[in-house]
Scaffold this motif. Structure first.
Motif, PDB file in Angstrom:
ATOM      1  N   GLY A 163       0.796  -1.215   0.000  1.00 28.28           N
ATOM      2  CA  GLY A 163       0.000   0.000   0.000  1.00 28.28           C
ATOM      3  C   GLY A 163       0.833   1.272   0.000  1.00 28.28           C
ATOM      4  N   GLU A 188      -2.911  -2.647  -2.602  1.00 24.00           N
ATOM      5  CA  GLU A 188      -3.095  -2.602  -1.150  1.00 24.00           C
ATOM      6  C   GLU A 188      -4.130  -3.633  -0.719  1.00 24.00           C
ATOM      7  N   LYS A 208      -7.446   6.445  -4.481  1.00 20.35           N
ATOM      8  CA  LYS A 208      -7.448   4.984  -4.574  1.00 20.35           C
ATOM      9  C   LYS A 208      -8.588   4.497  -5.479  1.00 20.35           C
TER      10      LYS A 208
END
Length: 276
Positions: A163, A188, A208
């Motif tokens: 991550g 991640e 993300k």
């Protein structure tokens, strides 16, 4: 590589009738080409044709599925989705493997032309770091891998298994080398480290991306990441096994490193040496 048979049966006439004579001459045998067979040979040709059609259909289906996964990932990463560009999409993925810091290895696997490319895989021995420091190991392998690259020869995507921490380390390396940060993508783990809940983390500040458990893009990312892990852990286990075997021979008086290596090459293991 195989002997020319007395008769070759084909579904189409040869473009040059003399070709079969040339082939037969090179083999010092006589042969004839038949493209309108009868009886049993006709049945064989029909079966061969059906087999070829089925094999082609399967190949096209598999190619279509692979292309669809590549397209899904390109869309998720906001890359060019032109089919010609997708065919050349080049992804490299890294993984670090060790046991309590022992025999740290990094693996680099390559995905291109909609498939893994084992001939392009590379392993890196990691040394000179604090045992167990995965960030330092990632820094070292990325620096060694891309320190000699011009930006034009870089992969389109650099996947790192991790991550924010691993992505930040990769970002530092790319900044130092003057490389494009948008290439870095971290994988991640999701909540509870459950498969299917992974998120993609970017080094260039993009938010993300959660792909979804049934996403074709996630399936491709997982395949590439798992292959990097398999490649790293397999070699790491081999190194540990070799080290354990070598240590059993260290205490034998008069047996130096050269003779140890020769014995291990010949007998394969300490048990094999003992049996001999």
């Amino acid at each position: 590589d195989h002997p020319l048979p007395a008769a070759v049966v084909g579904s189409h006439a040869l473009p040059d009738p003399e070709l079969i004579d040339l082939l037969a001459e090179s083999r010092a045998t006589k042969s004839r080409f038949i493209n309108r067979p009868q009886g049993v040979r006709r049945a064989w040709l029909e079966q061969a044709t059906r087999n070829a059609e089925m094999a082609l259909a399967n190949a096209l289906s598999e190619t279509g599925a692979r292309s669809a996964r590549t397209l899904a990932l390109a869309e998720a990463l906001e890359l060019d989705t032109d089919p010609v560009v997708l065919e050349a999409l080049h992804i490299e993925c890294f993984d670090i493997s060790h046991t309590a810091g022992e025999a740290t290895q990094a693996s680099c696997v390559v995905f291109a032309h909609h498939a893994m490319q084992p001939s392009l895989y590379r392993r890196y021995n990691i040394a000179g770091i604090t045992p167990g420091d995965d960030y330092a190991a990632m820094r070292q392998v990325l620096t060694r891998r891309y320190g000699k690259f011009e930006d034009g020869g870089m992969p389109d995507v650099v996947l790192v298994d991790g991550g924010k921490g691993q992505v930040s380390m990769a970002r530092e390396v790319f900044v130092e080398l003057g490389l494009d940060l948008s290439r870095i993508v971290g994988v991640e783990k999701g909540e509870g480290r459950k498969v299917g809940l992974e998120e993609l983390v970017f080094a260039d500040g993009r938010p993300k991306v959660y792909l979804g458990r049934d996403s074709a893009a996630l399936m491709l990312v997982a395949q590439i990441r798992d292959e990097a892990h398999r490649f790293a852990i397999g070699y790491h286990r081999t190194l540990r096994s070799r080290a354990a075997t070598a240590s059993r021979l260290d205490g034998i008086r008069g047996l130096g490193p050269t003779k140890r290596k020769a014995l291990l090459r010949r007998f394969g293991s300490a048990a094999g040496i003992a049996a001999a």
